[in-house]
Design a protein around this motif. Sequence first.
Motif, PDB file in Angstrom:
ATOM      1  N   VAL A 117       0.837  -1.219   0.000  1.00 24.51           N
ATOM      2  CA  VAL A 117       0.000   0.000   0.000  1.00 24.51           C
ATOM      3  C   VAL A 117       0.864   1.258   0.000  1.00 24.51           C
ATOM      4  O   VAL A 117       0.483   2.290   0.539  1.00 24.51           O
ATOM      5  CB  VAL A 117      -1.041   0.021   1.141  1.00 24.51           C
ATOM      6  CG1 VAL A 117      -2.107  -1.027   0.925  1.00 24.51           C
ATOM      7  CG2 VAL A 117      -0.400  -0.122   2.483  1.00 24.51           C
ATOM      8  N   GLY A 118       2.031   1.158  -0.615  1.00 20.89           N
ATOM      9  CA  GLY A 118       2.841   2.348  -0.826  1.00 20.89           C
ATOM     10  C   GLY A 118       3.770   2.742   0.295  1.00 20.89           C
ATOM     11  O   GLY A 118       4.113   3.916   0.432  1.00 20.89           O
ATOM     12  N   GLN A 163      -3.667   3.654   3.976  1.00 19.18           N
ATOM     13  CA  GLN A 163      -2.412   3.967   4.650  1.00 19.18           C
ATOM     14  C   GLN A 163      -2.669   4.458   6.070  1.00 19.18           C
ATOM     15  O   GLN A 163      -2.005   4.027   7.019  1.00 19.18           O
ATOM     16  CB  GLN A 163      -1.626   5.002   3.850  1.00 19.18           C
ATOM     17  CG  GLN A 163      -1.068   4.452   2.559  1.00 19.18           C
ATOM     18  CD  GLN A 163      -0.396   5.500   1.691  1.00 19.18           C
ATOM     19  OE1 GLN A 163      -0.668   6.701   1.797  1.00 19.18           O
ATOM     20  NE2 GLN A 163       0.485   5.050   0.804  1.00 19.18           N
ATOM     21  N   HIS A 164      -3.638   5.330   6.224  1.00 17.39           N
ATOM     22  CA  HIS A 164      -3.960   5.862   7.557  1.00 17.39           C
ATOM     23  C   HIS A 164      -4.417   4.744   8.492  1.00 17.39           C
ATOM     24  O   HIS A 164      -3.987   4.668   9.641  1.00 17.39           O
ATOM     25  CB  HIS A 164      -5.031   6.955   7.449  1.00 17.39           C
ATOM     26  CG  HIS A 164      -5.355   7.573   8.762  1.00 17.39           C
ATOM     27  ND1 HIS A 164      -6.405   7.147   9.546  1.00 17.39           N
ATOM     28  CD2 HIS A 164      -4.757   8.576   9.446  1.00 17.39           C
ATOM     29  CE1 HIS A 164      -6.448   7.859  10.655  1.00 17.39           C
ATOM     30  NE2 HIS A 164      -5.452   8.735  10.621  1.00 17.39           N
ATOM     31  N   SER A 175     -11.536  -3.657   9.600  1.00 16.26           N
ATOM     32  CA  SER A 175     -12.856  -3.208  10.071  1.00 16.26           C
ATOM     33  C   SER A 175     -13.032  -1.717   9.900  1.00 16.26           C
ATOM     34  O   SER A 175     -14.122  -1.254   9.543  1.00 16.26           O
ATOM     35  CB  SER A 175     -13.085  -3.641  11.528  1.00 16.26           C
ATOM     36  OG  SER A 175     -12.133  -3.059  12.383  1.00 16.26           O
ATOM     37  N   VAL A 176     -11.990  -0.940  10.114  1.00 21.32           N
ATOM     38  CA  VAL A 176     -12.071   0.512   9.913  1.00 21.32           C
ATOM     39  C   VAL A 176     -12.412   0.841   8.457  1.00 21.32           C
ATOM     40  O   VAL A 176     -13.200   1.730   8.180  1.00 21.32           O
ATOM     41  CB  VAL A 176     -10.741   1.214  10.326  1.00 21.32           C
ATOM     42  CG1 VAL A 176     -10.668   2.631   9.824  1.00 21.32           C
ATOM     43  CG2 VAL A 176     -10.570   1.162  11.842  1.00 21.32           C
ATOM     44  N   LEU A 177     -11.841   0.071   7.531  1.00 24.12           N
ATOM     45  CA  LEU A 177     -12.090   0.292   6.105  1.00 24.12           C
ATOM     46  C   LEU A 177     -13.365  -0.396   5.618  1.00 24.12           C
ATOM     47  O   LEU A 177     -13.775  -0.218   4.487  1.00 24.12           O
ATOM     48  CB  LEU A 177     -10.900  -0.191   5.287  1.00 24.12           C
ATOM     49  CG  LEU A 177      -9.586   0.566   5.506  1.00 24.12           C
ATOM     50  CD1 LEU A 177      -8.434  -0.153   4.833  1.00 24.12           C
ATOM     51  CD2 LEU A 177      -9.718   2.008   5.002  1.00 24.12           C
ATOM     52  N   GLY A 178     -13.995  -1.194   6.489  1.00 22.47           N
ATOM     53  CA  GLY A 178     -15.220  -1.895   6.130  1.00 22.47           C
ATOM     54  C   GLY A 178     -15.013  -3.026   5.143  1.00 22.47           C
ATOM     55  O   GLY A 178     -15.876  -3.312   4.317  1.00 22.47           O
ATOM     56  N   ILE A 179     -13.864  -3.696   5.241  1.00 24.47           N
ATOM     57  CA  ILE A 179     -13.564  -4.767   4.294  1.00 24.47           C
ATOM     58  C   ILE A 179     -13.414  -6.123   4.981  1.00 24.47           C
ATOM     59  O   ILE A 179     -13.039  -7.098   4.339  1.00 24.47           O
ATOM     60  CB  ILE A 179     -12.300  -4.458   3.462  1.00 24.47           C
ATOM     61  CG1 ILE A 179     -11.071  -4.264   4.365  1.00 24.47           C
ATOM     62  CG2 ILE A 179     -12.530  -3.251   2.586  1.00 24.47           C
ATOM     63  CD1 ILE A 179      -9.760  -4.173   3.613  1.00 24.47           C
ATOM     64  N   SER A 180     -13.705  -6.196   6.257  1.00 23.46           N
ATOM     65  CA  SER A 180     -13.519  -7.475   6.961  1.00 23.46           C
ATOM     66  C   SER A 180     -14.701  -8.395   6.811  1.00 23.46           C
ATOM     67  O   SER A 180     -15.734  -8.052   6.371  1.00 23.46           O
ATOM     68  CB  SER A 180     -13.251  -7.236   8.441  1.00 23.46           C
ATOM     69  OG  SER A 180     -14.250  -6.443   9.010  1.00 23.46           O
TER      70      SER A 180
END
Length: 180
Positions: A117-118, A163-164, A175-180
Amino acid sequence: MSQLSRFAVPAIMVAGSLCLVMPAAHATTVTRATAPAASCSQSYLPLPDPACTPGATNPDVTQATIGSTICVSGWTATVRPPTSYTNALKKQGIADYGYSDTNMSDYEEDHFLPLEVGGAPRDPKNLWPEPHAGNENSRSKDSVENAVKKAVCAKKATLSAAQHALLTDWTTAESVLGIS
């Protein structure tokens, strides 16, 4: 040797009696004879001490370039530094973090912000000796990194949000990104 030594930019790497000339931008001095007590805290585990390893981004990876960088299969292999570079940092980092287990094979010199992710490939601020031990460790972080990269490449998350989330706490990034 203090944690500051991981950020030094000398022209020569010293490891025991072996001297290797390295480009100044990528060199680090490593010695063991005068190493004081740990300068980085283990209290943040499974995350690194943010004062020692805050993370760093690769300026070549932006939202506009993900299609030609991180989303290209095999791209990270083109930027991953060799172990001849990372092993010296790992050895120093084990001392800086004051790990009682000094067996280098028990750690991964990990990119806090993953290359996927960079994350900056060679910046010592983005590399740390992440333990293999424990429930949330270098091996479990790898699956999170891959899931987050997939979400970025599928446009389910922006690069900056990913990244954040990883730099804040990789254990909750999915979970923060809603991808779990």
